[in-house]
Design an enzyme around this catalytic site. Structure first.
Site, PDB file in Angstrom:
ATOM      1  N   TYR A  33     -13.229 -22.012  20.540  1.00 26.88           N
ATOM      2  CA  TYR A  33     -11.953 -21.299  20.434  1.00 26.88           C
ATOM      3  C   TYR A  33     -11.075 -21.601  21.642  1.00 26.88           C
ATOM      4  O   TYR A  33     -11.520 -22.212  22.623  1.00 26.88           O
ATOM      5  CB  TYR A  33     -12.189 -19.793  20.284  1.00 26.88           C
ATOM      6  CG  TYR A  33     -12.623 -19.052  21.543  1.00 26.88           C
ATOM      7  CD1 TYR A  33     -13.890 -19.220  22.077  1.00 26.88           C
ATOM      8  CD2 TYR A  33     -11.751 -18.177  22.194  1.00 26.88           C
ATOM      9  CE1 TYR A  33     -14.284 -18.530  23.222  1.00 26.88           C
ATOM     10  CE2 TYR A  33     -12.136 -17.483  23.332  1.00 26.88           C
ATOM     11  CZ  TYR A  33     -13.407 -17.667  23.838  1.00 26.88           C
ATOM     12  OH  TYR A  33     -13.791 -16.995  24.978  1.00 26.88           O
ATOM     13  N   LYS A 144     -15.874 -23.819  25.507  1.00 28.67           N
ATOM     14  CA  LYS A 144     -15.338 -22.509  25.115  1.00 28.67           C
ATOM     15  C   LYS A 144     -15.872 -22.176  23.724  1.00 28.67           C
ATOM     16  O   LYS A 144     -15.181 -22.291  22.703  1.00 28.67           O
ATOM     17  CB  LYS A 144     -13.796 -22.531  25.176  1.00 28.67           C
ATOM     18  CG  LYS A 144     -13.192 -21.145  25.386  1.00 28.67           C
ATOM     19  CD  LYS A 144     -11.775 -21.223  25.911  1.00 28.67           C
ATOM     20  CE  LYS A 144     -11.063 -19.875  25.925  1.00 28.67           C
ATOM     21  NZ  LYS A 144     -11.688 -18.810  26.680  1.00 28.67           N
ATOM     22  N   GLU A 176     -18.552 -17.276  37.919  1.00 29.13           N
ATOM     23  CA  GLU A 176     -17.246 -16.808  37.429  1.00 29.13           C
ATOM     24  C   GLU A 176     -17.416 -15.394  36.898  1.00 29.13           C
ATOM     25  O   GLU A 176     -18.470 -14.774  37.095  1.00 29.13           O
ATOM     26  CB  GLU A 176     -16.709 -17.766  36.353  1.00 29.13           C
ATOM     27  CG  GLU A 176     -17.611 -17.881  35.137  1.00 29.13           C
ATOM     28  CD  GLU A 176     -17.038 -18.775  34.031  1.00 29.13           C
ATOM     29  OE1 GLU A 176     -15.835 -19.073  34.031  1.00 29.13           O
ATOM     30  OE2 GLU A 176     -17.825 -19.139  33.140  1.00 29.13           O
ATOM     31  N   LEU A 200     -16.259 -22.040  32.922  1.00 25.45           N
ATOM     32  CA  LEU A 200     -15.201 -22.520  32.035  1.00 25.45           C
ATOM     33  C   LEU A 200     -14.065 -23.056  32.914  1.00 25.45           C
ATOM     34  O   LEU A 200     -13.641 -22.364  33.853  1.00 25.45           O
ATOM     35  CB  LEU A 200     -14.676 -21.376  31.161  1.00 25.45           C
ATOM     36  CG  LEU A 200     -13.658 -21.868  30.130  1.00 25.45           C
ATOM     37  CD1 LEU A 200     -14.363 -22.537  28.971  1.00 25.45           C
ATOM     38  CD2 LEU A 200     -12.775 -20.740  29.641  1.00 25.45           C
TER      39      LEU A 200
END
Ligand code: PDD
Length: 279
Positions: A33, A144, A176, A200
């Site tokens: 996505y 993702k 993260e 990411l």
């Protein structure tokens, strides 16, 4: 909520957009996505988002190739130039008549997109609390992927502790947030973990690095030890939907002086001005 959504070549009322329960996105989380901000009708850093999408598709061996212009043409009918919005785009491997882990032979990807309003995130102004948690995710965090169960559990654990975000740690260093990238100001330098398979590659992160360089804010991409966060005068988490969010309390300890710090104030101003300049 979006009224009209895009599904496999058609624009439909949200309530009429249906996919099969045998879709591999539903059965396996077999899809990827993107979340793309749209400020006053303008898609933000659009080519970067599409490049990241293409990398995600390649990583999961899903063959679907559309140019940025083709994607733009799909999204445009859903945009409202009077609002700040975001496009949510999801592509799954598609429907297969039988549940089987291996890829089906003939399969048509499912393509879904919707457009929702971006509501300003109050924590951007006030600062938020965060908690550090073990990074329990897989090894392909640069993809993702729609399979977000680990992210969901980590974010919920943070929420259960009255925190807005979980800051994740692996082998003694931070990676993260559950749905954000991480920055820290340590010894007057802005630091963010380097792009590896463990994070990411955030588009907001890229913009911040570019702005830091253009405006002589000392900055580097480097590994951050979990314990080094104790010496951080500022910690931020960044994402397309919340932008730059200062963390003012981590694991119950005050960060800096407990207020959004001066480097954040400067970067947030630069970021808002950059958005305006594109819109
Ligand atoms: N998530 N890291 C993770 C794990 C994320 O889920 C996100 C964003 C980011 C920030 O990337 P970007 O700056 O490109 O938004 C980093 C989106 C917003 C989401 O899942 O809704």
């Amino acid at each position: 909520m979006a009224d009209t959504v895009y599904l496999n070549g058609e624009y439909l009322p949200l309530a009429d957009a249906k996919v099969s329960v045998l879709d591999r996105g539903f059965l396996f989380g077999d899809g990827v996505y993107e979340v793309i901000p749209v400020y006053r009708g303008r898609l933000f850093r659009f080519e970067d988002h599409i490049a990241r999408l293409d990398n995600s598709l390649r990583a999961i061996r899903l063959e679907l190739s559309k140019s940025a212009d083709e994607w733009r043409a799909i999204f445009e009918p859903m945009l409202d130039s009077g609002k700040d919005q975001y496009i949510y785009l999801q592509i799954t491997r598609g429907y297969a008549p039988k549940r089987d882990h291996g890829f089906p032979e003939h399969v048509v990807p499912t393509v879904f997109a919707m457009c929702n309003e971006i509501k300003p995130f109050a924590g951007r102004i006030s600062g938020v609390k965060a908690v550090t948690l073990d990074d329990t995710r897989w090894q392909l965090c640069h993809v993702k992927a729609t399979a977000l169960l680990a992210h969901v559990l980590l974010r919920q654990e943070a929420l259960d502790q009255d925190c807005a975000e979980a800051i994740l740690a692996r082998n003694g260093y931070v990676t993260e947030g559950a749905a954000s990238n991480l920055f820290a100001v340590i010894d007057d330098q802005l630091i963010t973990p380097p792009k590896t398979n463990e994070i990411l590659p955030g588009i907001t992160r890229d913009v911040i690095l570019e702005l830091a360089e253009a405006h002589q804010i000392p900055c580097r991409e480097d590994v951050i030890a979990l314990e080094a966060l104790e010496n951080a005068s500022e910690i931020w988490v960044t994402s397309s939907t919340r932008e730059i969010v200062p963390v003012v309390e981590l694991d119950g300890r005050i960060v800096g002086d407990g207020e959004p710090g001066p480097v954040f104030q400067k970067m947030d101003r630069l970021f808002q001005a950059y958005k305006q300049s594109l819109a």
